[in-house]
Design a protein around this motif. Structure first.
Motif, mmCIF file in Angstrom:
data_model
loop_
_atom_site.group_PDB
_atom_site.id
_atom_site.type_symbol
_atom_site.label_atom_id
_atom_site.label_comp_id
_atom_site.label_asym_id
_atom_site.label_seq_id
_atom_site.Cartn_x
_atom_site.Cartn_y
_atom_site.Cartn_z
ATOM 1 N N HIS A 534 -5.459 7.626 17.524
ATOM 2 C CA HIS A 534 -5.806 6.663 16.320
ATOM 3 C C HIS A 534 -5.615 7.684 14.910
ATOM 4 O O HIS A 534 -5.243 6.423 14.246
ATOM 5 N N ARG A 535 -5.393 8.876 14.965
ATOM 6 C CA ARG A 535 -5.290 9.658 13.259
ATOM 7 C C ARG A 535 -3.558 9.443 13.101
ATOM 8 O O ARG A 535 -3.314 10.130 13.564
ATOM 9 N N GLY A 567 6.628 -2.621 11.246
ATOM 10 C CA GLY A 567 6.854 -3.609 11.529
ATOM 11 C C GLY A 567 5.356 -3.138 12.168
ATOM 12 O O GLY A 567 4.527 -2.759 11.341
ATOM 13 N N MET A 568 4.915 -3.046 13.335
ATOM 14 C CA MET A 568 3.581 -2.911 13.647
ATOM 15 C C MET A 568 3.062 -1.696 13.658
ATOM 16 O O MET A 568 1.966 -1.743 13.692
ATOM 17 N N TYR A 569 3.964 -0.718 13.672
ATOM 18 C CA TYR A 569 3.215 0.528 13.350
ATOM 19 C C TYR A 569 2.533 1.074 11.776
ATOM 20 O O TYR A 569 1.741 1.298 11.939
ATOM 21 N N GLU A 574 -1.538 1.791 7.677
ATOM 22 C CA GLU A 574 -2.370 0.779 6.700
ATOM 23 C C GLU A 574 -3.773 0.359 7.299
ATOM 24 O O GLU A 574 -4.915 1.341 5.858
ATOM 25 N N ALA A 575 -3.916 0.205 7.796
ATOM 26 C CA ALA A 575 -5.187 -0.376 8.479
ATOM 27 C C ALA A 575 -6.298 0.712 8.712
ATOM 28 O O ALA A 575 -6.918 1.138 8.570
ATOM 29 N N GLU A 580 -9.865 4.669 7.074
ATOM 30 C CA GLU A 580 -10.051 5.988 6.508
ATOM 31 C C GLU A 580 -11.067 5.921 5.140
ATOM 32 O O GLU A 580 -11.841 7.125 4.993
ATOM 33 N N ARG A 581 -10.164 5.372 4.028
ATOM 34 C CA ARG A 581 -10.683 5.595 2.324
ATOM 35 C C ARG A 581 -12.220 5.082 2.160
ATOM 36 O O ARG A 581 -13.141 4.920 1.778
#
Length: 586
Positions: A534-535, A567-569, A574-575, A580-581
């Protein structure tokens, strides 16, 4: 008795020892049957004061007693030794079958139940093959020959004594069926108790963290009490056996003393014959009681073997096909529109909806690093489990160099693919043994080099025994990040065509991951790598990214290409960056 047919190959393997043991058993029984006749001879000789015949009979009795001790030791050694060897072989085969059982079967089985099978149930089968068969042979010989010799002494008295025998048989058959069902329920309850104990021991830190000690104690106490009630019911049934047999055998003894005494008074039976007859009746008590115990044991063995057979049968059904191909070196791994109904929870998520692969496409070539990304529970780990045939994929969906993986021997297939699962499981052994799990012949110097690559060298040097330090059950003495890096090192030691890493750095900080990643890029040059993560920083380093959602491939391209498509990626990135922020701010 068909439930026990699977034991025949094991019995056949040790048939020489078993046959010799049974021969010794028959010899002992025959000698025992001579004892009453010698006693009758001695009593009749004593009545007429023939002391020389009395001394001769006593000498024979003493010599035969010594012979019985020697032969009895031998048949116990042979028969019980064979049963112990069969127990060992059966337990080995059970574990072998368990390792090869289909994953869905293991998923649906509690570890406590399987543990109970490998200990209690196999012990019951061993008892049946040892003391059970021994007692059966003993009973058959003693009952048949004793009754024959009793007929030679007095036909009327033998017919009179035989009256209780059908009642004993009827009582044993009546209780035997109930004992079988009760023992099956008892073993199932014991499996439930073992499963609860094992689960609570593994999760004790979670139990303490949530203050659930009293609740878990109450649940365990309830399960233990349920087991106590079932075992007490079995005990009550067993308790009916022996008193009933004692009463019926005692009735036979009373009949012999009453009517046999009258026969002696009337001169139809000598005193010696009466003593011999009484001894044969007493001799019948043990085998008649043993029959009840044997029927009880047979019922228990049938119940236990029935449970064991379920594991053997499911493993046999999933056995290797003869038309499977070997697994040479491969250059391309391809998933072509994988479509398959998976069921509930198979995507490792919490959704109550059934999961389905609906058009997954992926290509991995040697020399490439491909990232596999997607939201939680979208099917990433489930896809890998089908590539490795941990779960069977449909035919015509996954290929290695154009060969359908369903036509490749699973063990040979896994030799060509090195895999790091999410949990990073470690065994309760040394660090060295855990590193070398898939590569036993690797020298310790190579393990030390890999430990340096996964940034574990300095930490291992601080351990008291370095690489020989034990890590505790499931690696409990190591941190989550250390366990993951040992699992990565284990995979790197294996010489494979493809390396699959399932979120291998989720517990490792970004700086350490970056250092490990750079060393891995050099080490795995020319090999195919599939990295599930997920990173975003890790995905950005991939040659290509495959993004899947809800069991299907939705986007494929480089990190930059997929961001540009918006797109979805891109939304996924962004999520992840927002997450992480927020974590950094906290």
């Amino acid at each position: 008795m068909r439930t026990l047919h699977r034991l025949w190959p094991y019995v056949k393997k040790y048939r020489a020892a078993i046959s010799a043991g049974l021969a010794c058993l028959v010899a002992v029984d025959v000698i025992q049957l001579i004892f009453p006749l010698l006693m009758a001879h001695a009593v009749d000789a004593l009545k007429i004061r023939n002391l020389s015949e009395v001394h001769r009979a006593l000498a024979w009795l003493a010599g035969l007693a010594v012979l019985i001790v020697a032969i009895r030791y031998l048949w116990r050694l042979l028969l019980l030794g064979a049963s112990r060897k069969i127990e060992r072989d059966l337990r080995d085969d059970f574990f072998r079958k368990l390792l090869r059982a289909p994953q869905p079967f293991l998923d649906g089985s509690r570890s406590g139940d399987l543990l109970s099978l490998s200990t209690n149930d196999i012990a019951v089968v061993r008892q049946f093959l040892g003391f059970g068969l021994m007692s059966l042979g003993d009973a058959v010989v003693l009952i048949s020959f004793s009754i024959f010799l009793m007929f030679t002494l007095s036909v009327p008295l033998t017919l009179l004594v035989a009256v209780p025998l059908p009642l004993i048989t009827l009582a044993m058959l009546k209780l035997g069926i109930r004992l079988h069902d009760a023992h099956e329920e008892t073993q199932n309850q014991f499996g439930d108790l073992s499963a609860r104990l094992q689960e609570d021991l593994y999760g004790v830190r979670v139990i303490r963290a949530y203050g659930q000690e009293q609740n878990r104690q109450a649940a365990f106490t309830g399960a233990a009490d349920a087991y106590r009630r079932k075992i007490m019911y079995v005990t009550r049934l067993q308790g009916l056996f022996y008193p009933l047999l004692k009463v019926l055998a005692g009735a036979a003894t009373v009949l012999v003393l009453w009517f046999g005494g009258l026969e002696v008074i009337r001169g139809r039976l000598t005193l010696g014959q009466f003593v011999a007859f009484t001894e044969y009746v007493a001799m019948l008590s043990w085998p008649l009681m043993a029959l009840g115990w044997i029927i009880n044991l047979v019922q228990r063995a049938r119940a236990s073997m029935g449970r064991l057979n379920r594991v053997f049968e499911v493993s046999d059904a999933a056995g290797g096909r003869e038309d499977l191909e070997p697994a040479p070196a491969f250059r391309t791994l391809e998933v072509r529109d994988l479509t398959q109904d998976v069921g509930f929870g198979a995507a490792h998520g919490d959704s109550s909806e059934p999961f389905r692969f609906d058009g997954v496409r992926l290509v991995l070539r040697r020399g490439e690093w491909v990232g596999l990304a997607g939201r939680t529970a979208c099917g990433k780990s489930s896809l890998v489990s089908r590539v490795l045939r941990i779960y069977e994929p449909p035919a015509g969906a996954i290929f290695l160099d154009g060969v359908d993986v369903t036509r490749i021997d699973p063990r040979a297939l896994r030799e060509r693919i090195s895999y790091v699962p999410q949990e990073g499981f470690l065994f309760s052994q040394s660090l060295l043994s855990n590193f070398k799990l898939g590569s036993r012949n690797i020298p310790e110097e190579s393990v030390a080099q890999i430990a340096d690559i996964v940034q574990m060298k300095d930490e291992i040097d601080r351990f008291p025994d370095r690489l020989k330090s034990r890590v505790g059950e499931r690696g409990i003495t190591l941190s989550g990040g250390q366990r993951q890096r040992v699992a990565v090192g284990r995979a790197l030691l294996k010489d494979a065509d493809f390396y699959i890493f399932d979120d291998p750095f989720s517990c490792v900080d970004l700086d350490t991951e970056e250092r490990v990643f750079e060393r891995m890029k050099t080490l795995l040059a020319g090999r195919g790598v599939l990295m599930i993560t997920h990173r975003v920083q890790t995905l950005a380093r991939m040659d290509r990214i495959v993004f899947i959602d809800a069991g299907r491939t939705v986007e494929t391209g480089t990190h930059a290409e997929l961001l540009a498509r918006r797109g979805m990626y891109a939304r996924f990135v962004e999520a992840q960056e927002l997450k992480e922020r927020l974590e950094a701010a906290v």
